[in-house]
Design an enzyme around this catalytic site. Structure first.
Site, PDB file in Angstrom:
ATOM      1  N   ASP A 151       0.833  -1.160  -0.150  1.00  0.00           N
ATOM      2  CA  ASP A 151       0.059   0.031  -0.025  1.00  0.00           C
ATOM      3  C   ASP A 151       0.872   1.273   0.007  1.00  0.00           C
ATOM      4  O   ASP A 151       0.614   2.158  -0.704  1.00  0.00           O
ATOM      5  CB  ASP A 151      -0.962   0.065   1.263  1.00  0.00           C
ATOM      6  CG  ASP A 151      -1.997  -1.009   1.140  1.00  0.00           C
ATOM      7  OD1 ASP A 151      -2.419  -1.363  -0.002  1.00  0.00           O
ATOM      8  OD2 ASP A 151      -2.456  -1.178   2.246  1.00  0.00           O
ATOM      9  N   TYR A 406     -12.710  -2.504  -3.033  1.00  0.00           N
ATOM     10  CA  TYR A 406     -13.291  -1.215  -2.516  1.00  0.00           C
ATOM     11  C   TYR A 406     -14.496  -0.545  -3.094  1.00  0.00           C
ATOM     12  O   TYR A 406     -14.709  -0.674  -4.368  1.00  0.00           O
ATOM     13  CB  TYR A 406     -12.163   0.081  -2.215  1.00  0.00           C
ATOM     14  CG  TYR A 406     -11.085  -0.194  -1.135  1.00  0.00           C
ATOM     15  CD1 TYR A 406     -10.992  -1.310  -0.273  1.00  0.00           C
ATOM     16  CD2 TYR A 406     -10.458   0.771  -0.798  1.00  0.00           C
ATOM     17  CE1 TYR A 406     -10.065  -1.431   0.556  1.00  0.00           C
ATOM     18  CE2 TYR A 406      -9.618   0.946   0.266  1.00  0.00           C
ATOM     19  CZ  TYR A 406      -9.415  -0.381   1.023  1.00  0.00           C
ATOM     20  OH  TYR A 406      -8.511  -0.390   1.971  1.00  0.00           O
TER      21      TYR A 406
END
Length: 469
Positions: A151, A406
């Protein structure tokens, strides 16, 4: 009438006509000059009115040409003053969601230079919608794409394109960021961009293309923000940020920003125990956010933001059909509106929902365990009644055999109401698809509709065997 009288009469008539023509030419000349030099009178203030010192943003300046008796008159149209958005219109009443956009980034990456991304979202200015994502500093068919499952690296940047345009090599890199949020206040874009060390990251606030403010980590544990659009009302924008444990107590603060400058910071208040990755929408005169509890609850936290006095309240979505992943099956899941349900609360995924009177529209993965499939539906009483489970108007966005990721909300102002739209991240590559070394995504976007609609499934669609390793 004798000859002399005829001559006098004809002369008098001719003189009269000549005089009239002369006066008409003078009138036309005066009109032309007056219109040309009175441009400054557009929207002129009343006498003795104090004018603001700050500049006024002019959207367009159009000259209209009018032709009259071979004489050109230039008429200056009064320019339109750009105003802050206030989102005061009511929410659109919808029956469900209709397809809006799909960028097919992964399929295109099989034969073109497309960025490796994750954490996408959509936000609109008053005219156009844009898609954003956090790039990994590389295209997919590039050795740097190896191990992009991580990330937070210093090469990640916030990318911005018109909605529907994949992130090609000519894409603008708005800022350096491994966590972000963006919104348009009616005059310019605000970007909140977080980067740096996990224990001492920096959030930069960029407004109208200029760095205006910044803030450092306050808990030294991965300062992070929404990964979807922030919201601006009457020139004040608000964004939810968290710093602290991803699986324990963290410090969430709500920031208020005006033209890029932080003007106030409020701590989280209310009953929410853990708040991350909020999906926020204008609920005039305030802002409402549906978030992720990564510690105790698979029911989603609600954060209500008062834009006038900066006060904050929080609770949980009442619907017993909970929105996070992982979660219990629908028969055994619960929510009492006030507290986390302590059902598979660790981990989670960014998601969205929005209130509709006493009811609730929401989206979630079809799988209760994995980021697979995606569905939307309306829960009767889902906003006001604890543990409500009556579901109607269900739609499949991505079938359960395909990956999702997401998802988040964005709002679009129409002529008479504010429509709610959502996007779904379609993740491909690692960790699940081990044939390749990269991790990236495409998106699909739907918007609320008051009409009828059909059925389908809109997965990423790339054949992993066709893809660069």
């Amino acid at each position: 009438m004798n000859p002399n009288q005829k001559i006098i009469t004809i002369g008098s008539v001719s003189l009269t006509i000549a005089t009239v023509c002369f006066l008409m030419q003078i009138a036309i000349l005066v009109t032309t000059v007056t219109l040309h030099f009175k441009q400054h009178e557009c929207d002129s203030p009343a006498s003795n009115q104090v004018m603001p010192c700050e500049p006024i943003i002019i959207e367009r300046n159009i000259t209209e040409i009018v032709y009259l008796n071979n004489t050109t008159i230039e008429k200056e149209i009064c320019p339109k003053v750009v105003e802050y958005r206030n989102w005061s219109k009511p929410q659109c009443q919808i029956t469900g969601f209709a397809p809006f956009s799909k960028d097919n980034s992964i399929r295109l990456s099989a034969g073109g230079d497309i960025w490796v991304t994750r954490e996408p979202y959509v936000s609109c200015d008053p005219v156009k919608c844009y898609q954003f994502a956090l790039g990994q500093g590389t295209t997919l068919d590039n050795k740097h794409s190896n191990d992009t499952v991580h990330d937070r690296i210093p090469h990640r940047t916030l990318l911005m394109n018109e909605l529907g345009v994949p992130f090609h090599l000519g894409t603008r890199q708005v800022c350096i960021a491994w966590s972000s949020s963006s919104c348009h206040d009616g005059k310019a874009w605000l970007h909140v961009c977080i980067t740096g060390d996990d224990k001492n990251a920096t959030a930069s606030f960029i407004y109208d293309g200029r760095l205006v403010d910044s803030i450092g980590s306050w808990s030294q544990n991965i300062l992070r923000t929404q990964e979807s659009e922030c919201v601006c009302i009457n020139g004040t924008c608000t964004v939810v940020m968290t710093d602290g444990s991803a699986s324990g107590r963290a410090d969430t603060r709500i920031l208020f920003i005006e033209e890029g400058k932080i003007v106030h910071i409020s701590p989280l208040a209310g009953s929410a125990q853990h708040v991350e990755e909020c999906s926020c929408y204008p609920r005039y005169p305030g802002v409402r956010c549906i978030c992720r509890d990564n510690w105790k609850g698979s029911n989603r936290p609600v954060v209500d933001i008062n834009m006038e006095d900066y006060s904050i309240d929080s609770s949980y979505v009442c619907s017993g059909l909970v929105g996070d992943t992982p979660r219990n099956d629908d028969r055994s899941s619960n929510s009492n509106c006030r507290n986390p349900n302590n059902e598979r609360g660790t981990q989670g995924v960014k998601g969205w929902a929005f209130d509709n009177g006493n009811d609730l529209w929401m989206g979630r993965t079809i799988s209760k365990d994995l980021r697979s499939g995606y569905e939307t539906f309306k829960v009767i009483g889902g906003w006001s009644t604890p543990n409500s489970k009556s579901q109607i108007n269900r739609q499949v966005i991505v079938d359960s055999d395909n990956r999702s990721g997401y998802s988040g909300i964005f709002s679009v102002e129409g002529k008479s109401c504010i429509n709610r739209c959502f996007y779904v991240e379609l993740i491909r590559g690692r960790k699940q698809e081990t044939r390749v070394w990269w991790t990236s995504n495409s998106i699909v976007v739907f918007c609320g509709t008051s009409g009828t609609y059909g059925t389908g499934s809109w997965p990423d669609g790339a054949n992993i065997n066709f893809m660069p390793i």
